[in-house]
Design a protein around this motif. Sequence first.
Motif, PDB file in Angstrom:
ATOM      1  N   GLY A   1     -13.815  25.059-100.088  1.00  0.00           N
ATOM      2  CA  GLY A   1     -14.576  24.608-101.598  1.00  0.00           C
ATOM      3  C   GLY A   1     -15.807  25.074-101.518  1.00  0.00           C
ATOM      4  N   GLU A   2     -16.608  24.873-102.280  1.00  0.00           N
ATOM      5  CA  GLU A   2     -18.082  25.632-102.794  1.00  0.00           C
ATOM      6  C   GLU A   2     -19.240  24.377-102.750  1.00  0.00           C
ATOM      7  N   VAL A   3     -20.235  25.282-102.242  1.00  0.00           N
ATOM      8  CA  VAL A   3     -21.324  24.463-102.459  1.00  0.00           C
ATOM      9  C   VAL A   3     -22.338  25.697-103.174  1.00  0.00           C
ATOM     10  N   ILE A   4     -22.671  25.064-104.494  1.00  0.00           N
ATOM     11  CA  ILE A   4     -23.185  25.950-105.230  1.00  0.00           C
ATOM     12  C   ILE A   4     -24.949  25.869-105.606  1.00  0.00           C
TER      13      ILE A   4
ATOM     14  N   ILE B   1     -23.101  28.885-101.419  1.00  0.00           N
ATOM     15  CA  ILE B   1     -23.608  29.232-100.093  1.00  0.00           C
ATOM     16  C   ILE B   1     -22.785  29.679 -98.990  1.00  0.00           C
ATOM     17  N   TYR B   2     -21.463  29.233 -99.174  1.00  0.00           N
ATOM     18  CA  TYR B   2     -20.390  29.800 -98.112  1.00  0.00           C
ATOM     19  C   TYR B   2     -19.773  30.952 -98.490  1.00  0.00           C
TER      20      TYR B   2
ATOM     21  N   ASN C   1     -26.905  22.370 -96.279  1.00  0.00           N
ATOM     22  CA  ASN C   1     -27.722  23.600 -95.655  1.00  0.00           C
ATOM     23  C   ASN C   1     -27.184  24.313 -94.643  1.00  0.00           C
ATOM     24  N   ARG C   2     -25.821  24.130 -94.518  1.00  0.00           N
ATOM     25  CA  ARG C   2     -25.019  24.796 -93.287  1.00  0.00           C
ATOM     26  C   ARG C   2     -25.473  24.581 -92.090  1.00  0.00           C
TER      27      ARG C   2
END
Length: 250
Positions: free
Chosen positions: A63-66, A72-73, A50-51
């Motif tokens: 990389g990615e958090v989807i 979300i990034y 959640n950043r």
Amino acid sequence: MNILETKSLNLFYGDHQALKDINLQFKKNSVTALIGPSGCGKSTFLRTINRMNDLVEGVKITGEVIYEDKNIYSGKWDTIELRKKIGMVFQKPNPFPMSIFDNIAYGPRIHGIKDKYKLSEIVEKSLKGAALWDEVKDRLNKNALGLSGGQQQRLCIARTLAVEPDVILMDEPTSALDPISTLKIEELMSVLKKDYTVIIVTHNMQQAGRISDNTIFFLNGEIVECGGTEDIFYRPRDKRTEDYITGRFG
Ligand code: ADP
């Protein structure tokens, strides 16, 4: 259905790589336990979802958090909105020094709800959702700091529920609590997953076994093994998982 997914996720604190190529999927309405020895990256991973690491100086994330089909990034997410959908409960209960009612109403008020009747409804529903209503319904205007540690932690869960999240992240939520309060929160997990997706860091192997559907074993910033909790506990594929689960290290 997957609610969250990470793809080639790496995190660096300065030169130190704390997360290495994390590829994971989280099913909606499940409880996932993150286990592993201290310093292996569990909290870092949780905060990345959640950043919450954005505020740490010198952090670099690739990389990615989807979530909801969006990374979300990628910059399109407002972090306040994101943290409403992906809420967090911390190790030590951290109620605000205000009434029980105002603790729960705080988030909804920030998000623009002013109507007293509506707020009362949210407070009642959230406290019921966190199995605390019966214990506090007669003292909603009393200071939340007067509650026991276990009640304070359920209040923090209720505060998270009040803004209608999809995902609840919990960082060792019972490690500061007595066994009875711990049990209450564990019982709450199976109720919560009907409506939410829960990801929980725990040091307690029995707890992971009791409450989670899936387990992820972290070591030195990497995932050694992940899968159904029964498989991880009773049929681990990796020797390191077996050694950790049986208490040989950690
Ligand atoms: P765990 O939750 O598994 O105990 P952490 O995610 O807290 O592990 O830590 C993973 C690694 O990252 C450790 O080596 C820790 O020292 C380092 N770390 C954690 N937070 C910070 C920070 N704010 N700044 C620098 N290093 C950090």
